[in-house]
Write a protein that holds these residues in place. Sequence first.
Motif, mmCIF file in Angstrom:
data_model
loop_
_atom_site.group_PDB
_atom_site.id
_atom_site.type_symbol
_atom_site.label_atom_id
_atom_site.label_comp_id
_atom_site.label_asym_id
_atom_site.label_seq_id
_atom_site.Cartn_x
_atom_site.Cartn_y
_atom_site.Cartn_z
ATOM 1 N N TRP A 12 0.955 -1.124 0.042
ATOM 2 C CA TRP A 12 0.346 0.182 0.211
ATOM 3 C C TRP A 12 1.015 1.374 0.328
ATOM 4 O O TRP A 12 0.269 2.327 -0.442
ATOM 5 C CB TRP A 12 -0.852 0.111 1.303
ATOM 6 C CG TRP A 12 -1.689 1.380 1.798
ATOM 7 C CD1 TRP A 12 -2.327 2.167 0.944
ATOM 8 C CD2 TRP A 12 -1.598 1.769 3.123
ATOM 9 N NE1 TRP A 12 -2.638 2.991 1.696
ATOM 10 C CE2 TRP A 12 -2.617 3.436 2.949
ATOM 11 C CE3 TRP A 12 -0.106 2.398 3.940
ATOM 12 C CZ2 TRP A 12 -1.834 3.695 3.279
ATOM 13 C CZ3 TRP A 12 -0.508 3.071 4.485
ATOM 14 C CH2 TRP A 12 -1.615 3.634 4.443
ATOM 15 N N ASN B 81 1.100 4.045 -3.324
ATOM 16 C CA ASN B 81 0.974 5.716 -3.546
ATOM 17 C C ASN B 81 2.020 6.499 -2.899
ATOM 18 O O ASN B 81 1.968 7.371 -3.781
ATOM 19 C CB ASN B 81 0.316 5.842 -1.771
ATOM 20 C CG ASN B 81 -1.299 5.826 -1.240
ATOM 21 O OD1 ASN B 81 -2.080 6.219 -0.782
ATOM 22 N ND2 ASN B 81 -1.514 4.724 -0.532
ATOM 23 N N LYS C 199 -13.004 3.989 2.915
ATOM 24 C CA LYS C 199 -13.588 4.703 2.493
ATOM 25 C C LYS C 199 -13.396 6.190 2.992
ATOM 26 O O LYS C 199 -12.752 7.326 2.520
ATOM 27 C CB LYS C 199 -15.284 5.074 1.209
ATOM 28 C CG LYS C 199 -15.184 5.920 0.497
ATOM 29 C CD LYS C 199 -16.500 5.272 0.118
ATOM 30 C CE LYS C 199 -16.830 6.872 -1.693
ATOM 31 N NZ LYS C 199 -18.008 6.168 -2.188
ATOM 32 N N GLY D 181 -9.952 6.767 3.820
ATOM 33 C CA GLY D 181 -8.491 7.560 2.732
ATOM 34 C C GLY D 181 -9.804 8.759 1.812
ATOM 35 O O GLY D 181 -8.564 9.706 1.822
ATOM 36 N N SER D 182 -10.686 9.313 2.148
ATOM 37 C CA SER D 182 -11.093 10.294 1.807
ATOM 38 C C SER D 182 -10.883 11.519 3.146
ATOM 39 O O SER D 182 -10.216 12.904 3.063
ATOM 40 C CB SER D 182 -13.148 10.545 2.245
ATOM 41 O OG SER D 182 -13.232 10.154 0.879
ATOM 42 N N GLN E 106 -6.409 11.457 2.997
ATOM 43 C CA GLN E 106 -6.190 11.218 1.757
ATOM 44 C C GLN E 106 -5.574 10.650 0.907
ATOM 45 O O GLN E 106 -3.899 10.918 0.316
ATOM 46 C CB GLN E 106 -5.789 13.463 1.041
ATOM 47 C CG GLN E 106 -6.991 14.566 1.071
ATOM 48 C CD GLN E 106 -6.099 15.374 1.526
ATOM 49 O OE1 GLN E 106 -5.858 15.741 0.534
ATOM 50 N NE2 GLN E 106 -6.535 16.533 2.886
ATOM 51 N N TYR E 107 -5.505 9.282 1.069
ATOM 52 C CA TYR E 107 -4.341 9.031 0.105
ATOM 53 C C TYR E 107 -5.641 7.773 -0.880
ATOM 54 O O TYR E 107 -6.431 7.909 -1.230
ATOM 55 C CB TYR E 107 -3.992 7.988 0.852
ATOM 56 C CG TYR E 107 -4.980 6.744 2.284
ATOM 57 C CD1 TYR E 107 -5.019 5.886 1.633
ATOM 58 C CD2 TYR E 107 -4.663 7.169 3.536
ATOM 59 C CE1 TYR E 107 -6.556 4.656 2.554
ATOM 60 C CE2 TYR E 107 -5.693 6.176 4.192
ATOM 61 C CZ TYR E 107 -6.188 4.838 3.685
ATOM 62 O OH TYR E 107 -6.969 4.119 4.097
ATOM 63 N N SER E 108 -5.106 7.048 -1.642
ATOM 64 C CA SER E 108 -5.792 6.097 -3.052
ATOM 65 C C SER E 108 -5.776 4.865 -2.388
ATOM 66 O O SER E 108 -5.217 3.957 -0.890
ATOM 67 C CB SER E 108 -5.413 5.918 -4.216
ATOM 68 O OG SER E 108 -3.382 5.814 -4.502
ATOM 69 N N ALA E 109 -5.931 4.124 -3.033
ATOM 70 C CA ALA E 109 -5.900 2.905 -2.154
ATOM 71 C C ALA E 109 -6.823 2.072 -1.093
ATOM 72 O O ALA E 109 -6.069 2.035 0.155
ATOM 73 C CB ALA E 109 -4.705 1.740 -2.252
ATOM 74 N N HIS E 110 -8.364 2.581 -1.620
ATOM 75 C CA HIS E 110 -9.260 2.673 0.294
ATOM 76 C C HIS E 110 -9.213 1.295 0.417
ATOM 77 O O HIS E 110 -9.077 1.278 1.616
ATOM 78 C CB HIS E 110 -10.485 3.568 0.437
ATOM 79 C CG HIS E 110 -10.153 4.689 -0.543
ATOM 80 N ND1 HIS E 110 -11.469 5.409 -0.780
ATOM 81 C CD2 HIS E 110 -9.333 5.953 -1.182
ATOM 82 C CE1 HIS E 110 -10.676 6.348 -1.106
ATOM 83 N NE2 HIS E 110 -9.457 6.884 -1.238
#
Length: 407
Positions: A226, A230, A355, A358-359, A362-366
């Motif tokens: 992960w 990122n 989710k 992640g929001s 602020q990272y991807s691959a939630h």
Amino acid sequence: MTKLKNLYFIIVTLYSGMALFFFRSQEGIIALWLLGLFIFWKETLHPGKKLLLALGVWMGYFIINTIIIKSFHPLFMGIYIAKIMIAYWLLTHYREQIFEKVENLIYILTVIALFFYAIQFLAPKVLWNALHAVDLSGNLFPRKFYASIGLFTFNQGNLSELFPRNAGFCWEPGPFSCFIMLALFINLARNGIKLNDKKKLLVFLIALITTQSSTGFIVLLAIIIWYAWNRVKNKAFRIFSVPIALTLVIYLFTSVPWLQEKIITETEQDINEVLAHASRSGKSYAPGRFASFQLRWQDFKNYPIAGFGGNVSLQTGYLGEGNVVAAINGVGTIMGKYGSIGFLLFLWLIFKTGKWLGSYYQYSAHIIFPILVLIIGFGFSIIESPIFVSLWMVPVFLSQKVKTILT
């Protein structure tokens, strides 16, 4: 009152380590709920709609389960009422800071664990005698050198072990490693997926090594993938990072003796042989995670809609009072105990929490959070402990916000 609430948070976390008999008992969860009711009485007097909705969903499931299994189990009903309310109290008080609070507390508990572990490594008899004299575990594991004060647990098969394993505030090293990795993940997430807090990360990694836990190392490798996903912008590297990591996993588990032996031993367990042996001996046993999953998979097939619920006599492996083949697999237990309704709700909650995280950070691959929970849950039942339930109830009790990450 804030100090009392902070103390309650510490107690809930220690309770989730399940190192004491009281922390595993029905009286324990009732006491934890009553203490919370006393401390958070104002919040309880005027419950929000979200709490009432969450309790309503649970009661809806409970009614369906009661009808299907044709038996009423009030304690089973009360356990999740207590856990939902504990989650509500902690989340309405700490709100978005709940994850950082968990990380900081686990860090403190990890430092304490490393201090005691150093003594355990150098002078095991000295530490055993000292902890045994003040043991609070309630004779939880009488066949071992087991003693716990809640903050730290001494757990050895014999005092001559060359490299003992660090159980921290949990009943054994495996779940402790999972808490450590949860804290490490939160640290990276809230720091913008950067190695800003090197001191904490180093402490977590050292502590992980002292646990010698296969589950903990698998969780760490998932976090590394992960992290790379990122931090590395190269799409080709992202695509190839997964097979590279899988190769590393296979290499580690075939070259490191204590990892290899543990996996081989557990995968070779025959659940039918375990059940037959338990039937002959009249004793209780707890097989490994793979065999445990088979037990609960059979329960899921027997009761696919709502599981066996509070009627433990319906579960595969129940041969009589005090003669049970228990399952340590948390994911399997959710499937077998709560059926499709409970398992789908659980999946929905952990993916929604992923989710949300992640929001917020602020990272991807939630998907990383649900993956971590599922890996941990395959090994241990701590995913249903009050502190874990509080984390995966985040999307129910907290609105979605975005945190500004400093760069």
